[in-house]
Design an enzyme around this catalytic site. Structure first.
Site, PDB file in Angstrom:
ATOM      1  N   LYS A 190       0.842  -1.198   0.000  1.00  0.00           N
ATOM      2  CA  LYS A 190       0.000   0.000   0.000  1.00  0.00           C
ATOM      3  C   LYS A 190       0.876   1.248   0.000  1.00  0.00           C
ATOM      4  O   LYS A 190       1.826   1.349   0.782  1.00  0.00           O
ATOM      5  CB  LYS A 190      -0.892  -0.037   1.247  1.00  0.00           C
ATOM      6  CG  LYS A 190      -1.884   1.093   1.393  1.00  0.00           C
ATOM      7  CD  LYS A 190      -2.678   0.885   2.677  1.00  0.00           C
ATOM      8  CE  LYS A 190      -3.741   1.950   2.875  1.00  0.00           C
ATOM      9  NZ  LYS A 190      -4.526   1.710   4.110  1.00  0.00           N
ATOM     10  N   SER A 238      -9.209   1.808   2.710  1.00  0.00           N
ATOM     11  CA  SER A 238      -8.247   2.572   1.940  1.00  0.00           C
ATOM     12  C   SER A 238      -7.207   1.689   1.230  1.00  0.00           C
ATOM     13  O   SER A 238      -6.497   2.163   0.347  1.00  0.00           O
ATOM     14  CB  SER A 238      -7.530   3.564   2.854  1.00  0.00           C
ATOM     15  OG  SER A 238      -6.834   2.901   3.906  1.00  0.00           O
ATOM     16  N   SER A 266     -10.135  -0.824   6.526  1.00  0.00           N
ATOM     17  CA  SER A 266      -9.354  -0.548   5.317  1.00  0.00           C
ATOM     18  C   SER A 266      -8.610  -1.750   4.755  1.00  0.00           C
ATOM     19  O   SER A 266      -8.115  -1.692   3.630  1.00  0.00           O
ATOM     20  CB  SER A 266      -8.357   0.583   5.584  1.00  0.00           C
ATOM     21  OG  SER A 266      -9.031   1.798   5.747  1.00  0.00           O
TER      22      SER A 266
END
Length: 526
Positions: A125, A200, A224
């Site tokens: 990420k 996210s 997330s």
């Protein structure tokens, strides 16, 4: 606890605002669903553990493996926009070094113990520091920030032999459940490009589902990891709070939020969750009881199929409920257990509890982080009303969800009396859940009330993340497990929840359900 007039007005106001904004966005009529093409290389379909074993036994070269994944990313990424910056040249160089090490034949057992992921491709990420890669978290002000070191979990995985291929997209400042920002744009779901990947850690969910990576690094403060894993039909694990280090990511949690943020593994295959978690946790792994043998027949299974009827979230889709019912029936038939249906009244206030606890002060009196300060990235705080006006005329550098969150934060802070009651309710719910689950309990709970929504539509249902968020403030370990595809060809799934430090239970049940229900399914497969 009845909803206050202010809470009812807030829910109505935000729904009206979101619908008006959708009209301004010009949401187009849905196009014909289109999935990414299936992978052509069988190497792309192996779990990380099996891939590492083949490499150790020299059945395939690391260069072959890395080249196969690079080819796949180049084929699919123009459609899904999940990998926002690659490091292909560096990855190939590291692959050649792995092949050189393997040629020296130091011994398979030695390699497995010292380098459990030797030669395995991985994605990270973008919110995490990966040396030489951007670290913006989708914030325009940070577009030129390049990481000069590795986050602790990234470093540990690299030391275990994993080879990073690049960094993946996220929502602006990691605080929304559609991965779209003004730096990299929007990421599309591999099962239907008109759908969201979640957030996210949405880029990670998408890249895994599209067979562009086999394991990935995500973080989770409101779902997330688990929402992207659900929307993309892969596995994601939110560990017990405080075990896996969170440092090296932006924004980093401060104050009370350090107790809610979790870093964890995202994987295409359940068998890779535990070994990845062991590496990421490092010395703290002993707290998670991963060496304890799990007898599935002795687990106390509990089931709850909705949050109790909150006005803030959507009703749970029938197909999601049907999938959960099939799990209950399978457990009872195959294991001979009795799954107990429970109704936890306080779960009805999941969104309010999460919001209040996220906005509360810590035990030392330190104020909670202010989102509008983070939007300014250590500069002048953003004024959300002014930013909304700028957005309406196309002049804002921020996304609409980030602006809306700034507005919501201001409203929440005005209701301090209700917040204190909700924080107290959250602590009471935490004690209730720990008692209910005990040392041997696993709760089955929806991962989200709907399958992957169409782009922009989360603005009309902004609080649906409450189904995942509540477990962050409760500090419980949760594994998201895929359960096949819906009639529309979109992933279904379920959350597996246990008491603190009983991560081994949810991981064991995830492996069991993968075998029973098939786990990850190729995009486009009916």
């Amino acid at each position: 606890m009845a909803l206050s007039r202010a809470e009812r007005c807030l829910a109505l106001l935000l729904r009206l605002l979101s619908r008006a904004c959708l009209a301004l966005l010009g949401l187009a009529a849905p196009a014909t669903p289109r999935a990414v093409p299936p992978p052509r290389r069988s190497l792309l379909l192996l779990p990380a553990r099996q891939l590492a074993k083949r490499l150790r036994q020299r059945q395939v070269t690391c260069v072959e493996v890395v080249e196969a994944y690079i080819e796949r990313i180049r084929e699919v990424n123009p459609l899904i926009n999940a990998v926002v910056k690659d490091r292909f040249e560096e990855a190939l160089q590291e692959a050649r070094q792995v092949d050189k090490l393997l040629a020296e034949s130091p011994g398979e057992d030695y390699l497995e113990e010292k380098f459990p992921f030797l030669g395995v491709p991985i994605t990270v990420k973008e919110a995490f520091s990966l040396h030489g890669m951007p670290n913006t978290s989708g914030l325009v002000n940070r577009r030129n920030v390049i990481a000069t070191s590795d986050a602790t979990v990234v470093s540990r995985l690299k030391q275990a032999g994993a080879i990073p291929l690049g960094v993946t997209n996220c929502s602006e400042l990691c605080m929304w459940y559609e991965s779209s920002n003004r730096v990299y744009g929007r990421t599309n779901n591999p099962y239907d490009l008109q759908r969201i990947v979640g957030g996210s850690s949405g880029g990670e969910g998408g890249v895994l589902a599209a067979a562009c990576s086999v394991i990935g690094v995500g973080s989770d403060i409101g779902g997330s990891i688990r929402m992207p894993a659900f929307f993309n039909g892969v596995f994601g694990h939110k560990p017990t709070t405080g075990v896996v280090p969170n440092d090296g990511q932006f924004p980093i949690a401060q104050g009370v939020r350090t107790s809610f943020l979790c870093t964890g593994p995202m994987c295409r295959y359940a068998e890779d969750l535990e070994p990845m978690l062991r590496v990421m946790a490092g010395p703290g792994v002993h707290k998670l009881k991963l060496n304890e043998k799990v007898s599935l027949e002795k687990i106390k299974f509990l089931c709850m199929d909705h949050d109790g009827g909150s006005v803030f979230v959507s009703p749970v889709d029938k197909e999601i409920l049907q999938a959960q019912k099939k799990v209950v029936e399978y457990l009872e038939r195959d294991l001979g257990v009795q799954v107990q249906c429970v109704s936890i009244h306080k779960m009805k206030y999941s969104f309010q509890i999460w919001s209040a606890m996220m906005s509360s002060n810590d035990s030392d009196g330190q104020d909670a982080q202010v989102f509008t300060d983070l939007l300014g990235d250590h500069g002048k705080p953003v004024w959300p009303l002014w930013e909304l006006m700028k957005w309406l005329v196309g002049m804002s550098s921020h996304t609409l969800p980030a602006i809306a969150l700034g507005l919501t934060e201001k409203l929440v802070k005005l209701n301090l009396g209700a917040n204190a009651k909700l924080v107290s309710m959250g602590k009471s719910l935490q004690a209730e859940m720990e008692t209910l689950l005990g040392p041997d309990g696993v709760l089955l709970y929806p991962s989200h009330p709907t399958v992957a929504p169409r782009h922009h539509s989360p603005l009309c249902m902004p609080f649906n993340f409450a189904y995942t968020a509540i477990f962050n403030v409760l500090g419980l370990p949760v594994t998201q497990c895929p359960l096949g595809l819906s009639s529309e060809g979109l992933p279904l799934g379920i959350q597996l929840v246990a008491a603190s430090y009983n991560d081994h239970l949810t991981l064991a049940v995830a492996r069991y359900l993968e075998e029973a229900f098939g786990g990850w399914v190729l995009p486009g497969k009916a």
